[in-house]
Design an enzyme around this catalytic site. Structure first.
Site, mmCIF file in Angstrom:
data_model
loop_
_atom_site.group_PDB
_atom_site.id
_atom_site.type_symbol
_atom_site.label_atom_id
_atom_site.label_comp_id
_atom_site.label_asym_id
_atom_site.label_seq_id
_atom_site.Cartn_x
_atom_site.Cartn_y
_atom_site.Cartn_z
ATOM 1 N N THR A 43 19.943 21.436 -0.323
ATOM 2 C CA THR A 43 19.859 20.951 -1.697
ATOM 3 C C THR A 43 20.558 21.890 -2.669
ATOM 4 O O THR A 43 20.561 23.106 -2.487
ATOM 5 C CB THR A 43 18.386 20.768 -2.136
ATOM 6 O OG1 THR A 43 18.310 20.835 -3.578
ATOM 7 C CG2 THR A 43 17.500 21.878 -1.583
ATOM 8 N N SER B 168 11.144 26.062 -6.331
ATOM 9 C CA SER B 168 9.876 25.489 -5.847
ATOM 10 C C SER B 168 9.732 25.885 -4.387
ATOM 11 O O SER B 168 10.695 26.321 -3.753
ATOM 12 C CB SER B 168 9.869 23.961 -5.969
ATOM 13 O OG SER B 168 10.653 23.388 -4.933
ATOM 14 N N TYR C 101 9.429 23.887 -1.917
ATOM 15 C CA TYR C 101 10.375 23.050 -1.167
ATOM 16 C C TYR C 101 11.782 23.652 -1.182
ATOM 17 O O TYR C 101 12.413 23.829 -0.132
ATOM 18 C CB TYR C 101 10.403 21.625 -1.750
ATOM 19 C CG TYR C 101 11.689 20.912 -1.484
ATOM 20 C CD1 TYR C 101 12.052 20.554 -0.186
ATOM 21 C CD2 TYR C 101 12.585 20.604 -2.526
ATOM 22 C CE1 TYR C 101 13.262 19.916 0.068
ATOM 23 C CE2 TYR C 101 13.787 19.963 -2.270
ATOM 24 C CZ TYR C 101 14.125 19.635 -0.977
ATOM 25 O OH TYR C 101 15.317 19.012 -0.725
ATOM 26 N N HIS C 102 12.282 23.967 -2.368
ATOM 27 C CA HIS C 102 13.638 24.518 -2.446
ATOM 28 C C HIS C 102 13.737 25.840 -1.687
ATOM 29 O O HIS C 102 14.754 26.158 -1.073
ATOM 30 C CB HIS C 102 14.044 24.719 -3.915
ATOM 31 C CG HIS C 102 14.249 23.435 -4.653
ATOM 32 N ND1 HIS C 102 13.323 22.933 -5.532
ATOM 33 C CD2 HIS C 102 15.255 22.533 -4.607
ATOM 34 C CE1 HIS C 102 13.765 21.770 -6.020
ATOM 35 N NE2 HIS C 102 14.933 21.506 -5.478
ATOM 36 N N LYS D 12 14.624 25.525 1.884
ATOM 37 C CA LYS D 12 16.046 25.248 2.137
ATOM 38 C C LYS D 12 16.852 26.537 2.030
ATOM 39 O O LYS D 12 17.886 26.697 2.678
ATOM 40 C CB LYS D 12 16.570 24.226 1.129
ATOM 41 C CG LYS D 12 15.902 22.874 1.216
ATOM 42 C CD LYS D 12 16.424 22.065 2.390
ATOM 43 C CE LYS D 12 15.793 20.684 2.408
ATOM 44 N NZ LYS D 12 16.393 19.770 3.368
HETATM 45 N N1 LIG Z 1 16.321 12.339 -1.722
HETATM 46 C C1 LIG Z 1 16.988 13.250 -2.423
HETATM 47 O O1 LIG Z 1 17.222 13.096 -3.619
HETATM 48 C C2 LIG Z 1 17.502 14.484 -1.752
HETATM 49 C C3 LIG Z 1 18.229 15.399 -2.516
HETATM 50 C C4 LIG Z 1 18.694 16.573 -1.920
HETATM 51 C C5 LIG Z 1 18.448 16.800 -0.583
HETATM 52 N N2 LIG Z 1 17.724 15.917 0.159
HETATM 53 C C6 LIG Z 1 17.452 16.221 1.560
HETATM 54 O O2 LIG Z 1 17.844 15.172 2.393
HETATM 55 C C7 LIG Z 1 16.923 15.032 3.470
HETATM 56 C C8 LIG Z 1 16.395 13.631 3.526
HETATM 57 O O3 LIG Z 1 15.794 13.311 2.275
HETATM 58 P P1 LIG Z 1 15.033 11.936 2.066
HETATM 59 O O4 LIG Z 1 15.001 11.678 0.617
HETATM 60 O O5 LIG Z 1 15.595 10.933 2.981
HETATM 61 O O6 LIG Z 1 13.550 12.350 2.531
HETATM 62 P P2 LIG Z 1 12.413 11.453 3.230
HETATM 63 O O7 LIG Z 1 11.143 12.174 3.056
HETATM 64 O O8 LIG Z 1 12.510 10.051 2.771
HETATM 65 O O9 LIG Z 1 12.870 11.512 4.768
HETATM 66 C C9 LIG Z 1 12.605 12.590 5.592
HETATM 67 C C10 LIG Z 1 12.215 12.037 6.967
HETATM 68 O O10 LIG Z 1 11.955 13.130 7.852
HETATM 69 C C11 LIG Z 1 10.770 12.875 8.580
HETATM 70 N N3 LIG Z 1 10.187 14.175 8.961
HETATM 71 C C12 LIG Z 1 9.678 15.142 8.165
HETATM 72 N N4 LIG Z 1 9.200 16.166 8.896
HETATM 73 C C13 LIG Z 1 9.427 15.854 10.194
HETATM 74 C C14 LIG Z 1 9.140 16.502 11.418
HETATM 75 N N5 LIG Z 1 8.512 17.686 11.460
HETATM 76 N N6 LIG Z 1 9.494 15.886 12.581
HETATM 77 C C15 LIG Z 1 10.129 14.684 12.557
HETATM 78 N N7 LIG Z 1 10.408 14.018 11.421
HETATM 79 C C16 LIG Z 1 10.056 14.593 10.245
HETATM 80 C C17 LIG Z 1 9.903 12.046 7.642
HETATM 81 O O11 LIG Z 1 8.946 11.269 8.335
HETATM 82 C C18 LIG Z 1 10.937 11.200 6.910
HETATM 83 O O12 LIG Z 1 11.154 9.975 7.563
HETATM 84 C C19 LIG Z 1 15.816 16.036 3.248
HETATM 85 O O13 LIG Z 1 16.009 17.158 4.046
HETATM 86 C C20 LIG Z 1 15.966 16.390 1.794
HETATM 87 O O14 LIG Z 1 15.542 17.707 1.534
HETATM 88 C C21 LIG Z 1 17.255 14.759 -0.412
#
Ligand SMILES: NC(=O)c1ccc[n+]([C@@H]2O[C@H](COP(=O)([O-])OP(=O)(O)OC[C@H]3O[C@@H](n4cnc5c(N)ncnc54)[C@H](O)[C@@H]3O)[C@@H](O)[C@H]2O)c1
Ligand SMILES: NC(=O)c1ccc[n+]([C@@H]2O[C@H](COP(=O)([O-])OP(=O)(O)OC[C@H]3O[C@@H](n4cnc5c(N)ncnc54)[C@H](O)[C@@H]3O)[C@@H](O)[C@H]2O)c1
Lengths: 406, 406
Positions: A145, A187, A189-190, A193
């Site tokens: 991120t 945070s 979360y951040h 990463k």
């Molecule tokens: N959505 C955003 O705006 C955004 C922005 C920047 C970065 N990201 C990054 O992109 C990635 C995906 O984001 P998203 O919005 O699709 O999130 P999301 O929460 O919708 O999807 C994450 C998926 O990973 C699965 N998961 C989590 N922990 C797990 C584990 N231990 N084993 C197996 N599966 C697991 C969850 O069940 C979920 O389906 C993340 O890493 C997030 O940090 C997202």
């Protein structure tokens, strides 16, 4: 290619799965479905009516004749199962989305902090160790991120991953050194990463793993070409105070006549990218892997930056929604610049979907269409970064008014 | 002061506990005794005959009338118990030694990598979260390692934690920015300490926790004033290939007529500190806590640096031991400089015990005295950083010879 998509049931993961399957790749989804469980924990649901992953895969097969393979694995807890899976399937590429990804959720309570660190760090590290141990030579693409960097504190653009610094040696000469661009996560979360970055640096250097880390902005939008092909392929859309990202939440607020909740002056700048572009960037990254022994390849995966108050204004002008400035539950400077380089993806041919073009579609096709499914009481962001701030948020008169309105 | 010593049963922890108790502080030891379990796993034991922690505490009480309180808690796994303990006892200071601390052990197998990351990251993070949650205003002193930095790659001295860099902004002006000195950890163990740094940065910034991080060199020596007061208070001394640090291993090799095993040319430089100085530094750090809201206070806790081949020569000259140059199980450059600043502890009055003064004592009082307890087959360092290296180590003719000699 045989591609494993870890976290392929999520918001970015699912459209990525369909996009890659559509391109003809053999796609395997690995997910523990924890995100669905968190919906249950929080008592919220996707704005869009979302089917089970098994059902979604079935529909895609009926529609296209292409199989999606779903494997229920917790990659943070079940190291042995993950390793065995990799040894058995030997994917060419692995896309790693599988982390707890909401900053407010990660700050909700000590339990949520502990869970987020435990889940995310172990997920990434287990994967790296298992890749080394099985000796598969897969290219790993991870979603990081932009938020690891905090902000452009000296008015400089944030480069793509690396910074050249000068260090004075004992003879008083200045010597150049390339370092990872320093992180200042805002945070828990951040922070995870930011820790992932260190894991990647080590495993690329020690074991020659080929790793691409995509520092992504906030993803907005819902549909991609593939998710629109059938009602039951629809992507999830989170609007609640924990998982709903700012733009999606403004859209919903506008659709249900709830004031747009701007934290403080709304002077924080954030980076954005449309879900279609996000999926495209992942395809581009897959096509240009680093070589073994290379440093980690880092891209800034975003297409535009906006101040929150400008976004609110934009949506208010478009929909007539009111704006409410309320106490900020986050600990951050009230006004922040964020200047970001994204030359690499542009050079690879990315053609950004701009907010200006895509926003109206979202209002009509998603927010208004599903507004009847909204639980108004879950729209505000209430997870506070510290106990002092929680107090301020609780006693904010404007915030109280919103609560009683809702 | 009421002081909690996490990992107080370990090699540095135990002498620290006695030193602080001797100064009149109320000392609580928290330890899960995992280090003793690892001895069992590896089938090795401390060179010095070491009593149970309960027995050690009893002897100290008999001798001094001062009570040591032992609490069996796994701080990485039992977050709730740790939090409750902090809430109940409200220590003024917390010293955090409780991590898996051997680089070779952390590289032994995938299981050991996974354990080390899981244990160390969760230990540190659970502690930080629990401190925030309970609202105790304790000063946290953590033991980090010089090894997070790798080496002085451009011939510059490694500063104490922070580096001023210049970044060019959009107007082309150079602006100063203070960043954490960039890390480049060389093993999974060192990597966890690099991740700890990010945890500390975040919790100091978000929650105003007062944190001191001591980047320690390799500790050598065994006895302190307090551990020498009674046979059964003796400190542990690790000589095996995983936990034995380089100087302690050379001493034992010399005592049992085993060639001093120098990896490669022995051109790697490492930082050292005597156990007495380590304990003293911790006292000094406790006495000068940062204020709430301050950045993390970082010290380099070391007193001298040496090239491995020079150390081997020193001990060989002193004892007549032979030197064997064998394949290096680690992945590192064959020759490395390490130049380190340690002005802060010197300014606080630290008077280093030098190798030149302390070494002979160790040979006579420890290595020779307990040489009969050595298991020769456990003296070599065999955990390799990669599978390729493991192969090289296995087939090294000189190494093979050592194995058959032993
Ligand atoms: N959505 C955003 O705006 C955004 C922005 C920047 C970065 N990201 C990054 O992109 C990635 C995906 O984001 P998203 O919005 O699709 O999130 P999301 O929460 O919708 O999807 C994450 C998926 O990973 C699965 N998961 C989590 N922990 C797990 C584990 N231990 N084993 C197996 N599966 C697991 C969850 O069940 C979920 O389906 C993340 O890493 C997030 O940090 C997202
Ligand atoms: N010994 C050195 O040369 C050296 C050098 C630099 C830094 N350090 C650091 O100093 C600290 C102490 O080192 P040491 O040599 O005394 O190590 P040690 O292994 O002898 O002691 C660590 C203690 O922590 C305990 N522990 C580990 N995980 C725990 C957990 N989850 N819960 C509770 N207790 C736990 C162990 O049982 C052990 O008693 C470590 O953090 C190490 O990284 C040591």
């Amino acid at each position: 290619m045989k591609i494993a998509v870890l976290g392929g049931d999520g918001f970015v993961g699912w459209p990525t799965v369909l996009h890659l399957s559509d391109l003809g790749h053999e796609v395997h989804i690995i997910d523990n479905l924890s995100r669905r469980w968190i919906d249950t924990e929080l008592g919220v649901q996707s704005l869009t009516p979302m089917d089970s992953i098994q059902e979604r895969c079935r529909i895609w097969y009926e529609l296209t004749g292409r199989r999606l393979h779903f494997h229920l694995i917790d990659i943070a807890r079940d190291y042995q199962i993950l390793r065995q899976w990799l040894a058995d399937h030997k994917p060419d590429s692995i896309i790693h989305f599988a982390e707890q990804r909401a900053a407010p959720y990660s700050m909700k309570s000590d339990r949520h902090k502990v869970y987020t660190v435990n889940n995310n760090v172990n997920a990434t590290h287990n994967l790296l160790t298992a890749m080394v141990e099985t000796g598969i030579d897969a290219h790993l693409v991870h979603l990081g991120t932009m938020g690891v960097y905090g902000y452009s504190s000296v008015g400089a653009a944030i480069p793509e991953g690396y910074l050249d610094v000068e260090i004075e040696n004992l003879e008083g000469e200045k010597k150049g050194l390339e370092v990872l661009y320093p992180t200042k996560p805002g945070s828990v979360y951040h922070m995870t990463k930011s820790m992932d970055q260190i894991l990647f640096q080590f495993y690329a250097q020690n074991d020659g793993l080929r790793i691409t880390d995509l520092h992504q902005g906030i993803v907005w939008g819902t549909h991609t070409e593939q998710t629109q092909r059938h009602e039951q392929l629809i992507n999830r859309f989170d609007y609640d105070g924990d998982y709903g990202t700012v733009l999606n939440r403004f859209l919903i607020q506008a659709a249900i006549d709830y004031p747009l909740t701007v934290h403080g002056t709304g002077g924080q700048t954030r980076a954005f990218i449309h879900i279609k572009d996000s999926v495209k960037c992942i395809e581009l990254a897959l096509d240009t892997p680093p070589a073994a022994g290379d440093r980690v390849k880092i891209y800034n995966q975003m297409t535009e930056t906006h101040r929150i108050r400008d976004l609110a204004k934009l949506i208010s002008d478009m929909t007539g929604a009111k704006i409410a400035n309320i106490a900020n539950p986050r600990k951050e400077a009230p006004e922040n610049d964020l200047i970001v380089k994204n030359d690499q993806f542009l050079a690879l041919g990315l053609e950004p979907t701009t907010l200006a073009e895509g926003l109206l579609d979202e209002v009509v096709e998603v927010a208004k269409k599903y507004a009847h499914r909204v639980d108004r009481s879950r729209v505000r962001a209430l997870s506070a970064w510290t106990k002092d701030i929680a107090n301020r948020v609780e006693t904010d008169p404007e915030g109280k008014r919103l609560k009683s309105v809702s």
